[in-house]
Design a protein around this motif. Sequence first.
Motif, PDB file in Angstrom:
ATOM      1  N   TYR A   1      -6.503  -1.356 -17.998  1.00  0.00           N
ATOM      2  CA  TYR A   1      -5.641  -0.898 -17.351  1.00  0.00           C
ATOM      3  C   TYR A   1      -4.220  -2.733 -17.200  1.00  0.00           C
ATOM      4  N   LEU A   2      -4.535  -3.626 -17.538  1.00  0.00           N
ATOM      5  CA  LEU A   2      -4.287  -4.313 -17.579  1.00  0.00           C
ATOM      6  C   LEU A   2      -3.031  -4.299 -18.494  1.00  0.00           C
ATOM      7  N   LYS A   3      -4.179  -3.550 -19.521  1.00  0.00           N
ATOM      8  CA  LYS A   3      -3.378  -3.794 -21.188  1.00  0.00           C
ATOM      9  C   LYS A   3      -1.784  -2.447 -21.793  1.00  0.00           C
ATOM     10  N   ARG A   4      -1.952  -1.143 -20.637  1.00  0.00           N
ATOM     11  CA  ARG A   4      -1.252   0.124 -20.472  1.00  0.00           C
ATOM     12  C   ARG A   4      -0.521  -0.502 -19.472  1.00  0.00           C
ATOM     13  N   TYR A   5      -0.947  -1.091 -18.015  1.00  0.00           N
ATOM     14  CA  TYR A   5       0.364  -0.992 -16.991  1.00  0.00           C
ATOM     15  C   TYR A   5       2.538  -1.122 -17.665  1.00  0.00           C
ATOM     16  N   LEU A   6       2.322  -0.110 -16.790  1.00  0.00           N
ATOM     17  CA  LEU A   6       3.989  -0.066 -17.174  1.00  0.00           C
ATOM     18  C   LEU A   6       5.005  -0.221 -16.702  1.00  0.00           C
ATOM     19  N   GLY A   7       4.269  -0.148 -14.934  1.00  0.00           N
ATOM     20  CA  GLY A   7       5.203  -0.918 -14.271  1.00  0.00           C
ATOM     21  C   GLY A   7       5.179   0.040 -12.414  1.00  0.00           C
ATOM     22  N   ALA A   8       5.297  -1.244 -11.553  1.00  0.00           N
ATOM     23  CA  ALA A   8       5.193  -0.079  -9.904  1.00  0.00           C
ATOM     24  C   ALA A   8       6.903   0.867  -9.910  1.00  0.00           C
ATOM     25  N   GLY A   9       6.612   1.683  -8.962  1.00  0.00           N
ATOM     26  CA  GLY A   9       7.789   2.089  -8.028  1.00  0.00           C
ATOM     27  C   GLY A   9       7.055   2.893  -6.716  1.00  0.00           C
ATOM     28  N   ARG A  10       8.169   3.051  -6.441  1.00  0.00           N
ATOM     29  CA  ARG A  10       8.049   3.352  -4.424  1.00  0.00           C
ATOM     30  C   ARG A  10       8.861   4.473  -4.236  1.00  0.00           C
ATOM     31  N   ILE A  11       8.394   5.404  -3.847  1.00  0.00           N
ATOM     32  CA  ILE A  11       9.021   6.626  -2.984  1.00  0.00           C
ATOM     33  C   ILE A  11       9.861   6.304  -1.348  1.00  0.00           C
ATOM     34  N   GLU A  12      11.132   6.116  -1.855  1.00  0.00           N
ATOM     35  CA  GLU A  12      12.062   5.280  -1.046  1.00  0.00           C
ATOM     36  C   GLU A  12      11.663   6.170   0.597  1.00  0.00           C
ATOM     37  N   LYS A  13      11.574   7.116   0.257  1.00  0.00           N
ATOM     38  CA  LYS A  13      11.235   7.694   1.726  1.00  0.00           C
ATOM     39  C   LYS A  13       9.942   7.232   2.576  1.00  0.00           C
ATOM     40  N   GLN A  14       8.971   7.385   1.326  1.00  0.00           N
ATOM     41  CA  GLN A  14       7.651   6.760   1.823  1.00  0.00           C
ATOM     42  C   GLN A  14       7.649   5.048   2.474  1.00  0.00           C
ATOM     43  N   GLU A  15       8.423   4.645   1.863  1.00  0.00           N
ATOM     44  CA  GLU A  15       9.236   3.203   2.313  1.00  0.00           C
ATOM     45  C   GLU A  15       9.003   2.960   4.258  1.00  0.00           C
ATOM     46  N   ALA A  16      10.582   3.989   4.844  1.00  0.00           N
ATOM     47  CA  ALA A  16      10.904   3.770   5.600  1.00  0.00           C
ATOM     48  C   ALA A  16       9.868   4.906   6.956  1.00  0.00           C
ATOM     49  N   MET A  17       8.634   5.466   6.213  1.00  0.00           N
ATOM     50  CA  MET A  17       7.527   5.596   7.156  1.00  0.00           C
ATOM     51  C   MET A  17       6.625   4.714   7.288  1.00  0.00           C
ATOM     52  N   LEU A  18       6.822   3.401   6.314  1.00  0.00           N
ATOM     53  CA  LEU A  18       5.134   2.838   6.614  1.00  0.00           C
ATOM     54  C   LEU A  18       5.922   1.259   6.790  1.00  0.00           C
ATOM     55  N   LYS A  19       7.538   1.075   7.654  1.00  0.00           N
ATOM     56  CA  LYS A  19       7.801  -0.416   7.862  1.00  0.00           C
ATOM     57  C   LYS A  19       7.770  -0.098   9.432  1.00  0.00           C
TER      58      LYS A  19
ATOM     59  N   GLU B   1       0.625  -1.234   0.427  1.00  0.00           N
ATOM     60  CA  GLU B   1      -0.084  -0.045   0.303  1.00  0.00           C
ATOM     61  C   GLU B   1       0.775   1.177  -0.003  1.00  0.00           C
ATOM     62  N   GLY B   2       0.411   2.405  -1.097  1.00  0.00           N
ATOM     63  CA  GLY B   2       1.065   3.757  -1.051  1.00  0.00           C
ATOM     64  C   GLY B   2       2.530   3.661  -2.077  1.00  0.00           C
ATOM     65  N   ASP B   3       2.716   2.745  -2.966  1.00  0.00           N
ATOM     66  CA  ASP B   3       2.775   2.012  -3.919  1.00  0.00           C
ATOM     67  C   ASP B   3       2.265   2.926  -4.910  1.00  0.00           C
ATOM     68  N   LEU B   4       3.698   3.215  -6.404  1.00  0.00           N
ATOM     69  CA  LEU B   4       2.477   3.210  -7.416  1.00  0.00           C
ATOM     70  C   LEU B   4       2.608   3.058  -8.557  1.00  0.00           C
ATOM     71  N   VAL B   5       1.324   3.164  -8.878  1.00  0.00           N
ATOM     72  CA  VAL B   5       1.101   2.258 -10.734  1.00  0.00           C
ATOM     73  C   VAL B   5       1.524   3.682 -11.142  1.00  0.00           C
ATOM     74  N   PHE B   6       1.499   3.370 -12.570  1.00  0.00           N
ATOM     75  CA  PHE B   6       1.730   3.293 -13.751  1.00  0.00           C
ATOM     76  C   PHE B   6       1.421   3.015 -15.473  1.00  0.00           C
ATOM     77  N   PHE B   7       1.089   3.688 -16.000  1.00  0.00           N
ATOM     78  CA  PHE B   7       0.000   3.547 -16.983  1.00  0.00           C
ATOM     79  C   PHE B   7       0.546   4.487 -17.884  1.00  0.00           C
ATOM     80  N   ASN B   8       0.398   3.695 -19.968  1.00  0.00           N
ATOM     81  CA  ASN B   8       0.863   4.319 -20.598  1.00  0.00           C
ATOM     82  C   ASN B   8      -0.552   4.356 -21.408  1.00  0.00           C
ATOM     83  N   THR B   9      -1.741   5.554 -21.097  1.00  0.00           N
ATOM     84  CA  THR B   9      -2.747   5.657 -21.333  1.00  0.00           C
ATOM     85  C   THR B   9      -3.009   6.934 -22.548  1.00  0.00           C
TER      86      THR B   9
END
Length: 244
Positions: free
Chosen positions: A226-244, A183-191
Amino acid sequence: MIKKIIIPLVAIVSLASCSTLRPLDANNNRTVAEKKETKPTKEVKFLNDINVSSGTVSTTAVPSHTKAKTVPTSNAGTSAKERMKLTGAFDKTAAVESVSDVQLKYSILLDMEVENLVGMNLLDHVDEWYGTRYRLGGTSKAGIDCSAFVQAVYLSAFGLMVPRTAREQHAYARKISTTELKEGDLVFFNTGRGVSHVGIYLRNNKFIHASVSQGVVVSDMYESYYLKRYLGAGRIEKQEAMLK
């Protein structure tokens, strides 16, 4: 002469035998009566030292160390967490009672058990924008686009300022595998052309984003669009530390 002597003797013997018998009978009767009067009454003893004797009932307090521990049956004034401590076991009903209305709402949207969303504070921040209409370049409740929505949620939920556009956010985030999504990670698409749409991952393959057609809404990553246009996922490092 002999007859005169015998007759008085017989009379004397008869009187003597009668006087001897009377005391015996009286004593026997008295003995029986005494036995009846002194017959002890039976004492009936029940559980918890409750005694019944001679038509009366008496009770003896059970020592405190022998009493079974009990849990209050009334829910009044007792919170779900307190009831869980008293029972010493996980109570699913209590867990459900402790969740917020927002968590109940998203348990339906994410198709998950509500107790699995307990403590997921990100929901409060994304829900502030739920239903806000889409507007390209918009940054307020009057209308917002996908990247501005991500920017607003990250600022309120994590106190982080992220880049403005979807393309910039994609470049800023650390790339992760889809199987690593939290939760909180980013998902990217090519629309459109390249990285043109972004959303915030929640759980159970669901993400929340500012959709052009529906505004801020929860969608499934496995929907064909969305499945056809999905490019990948990313995580903001500082946000990752705050979720732990």
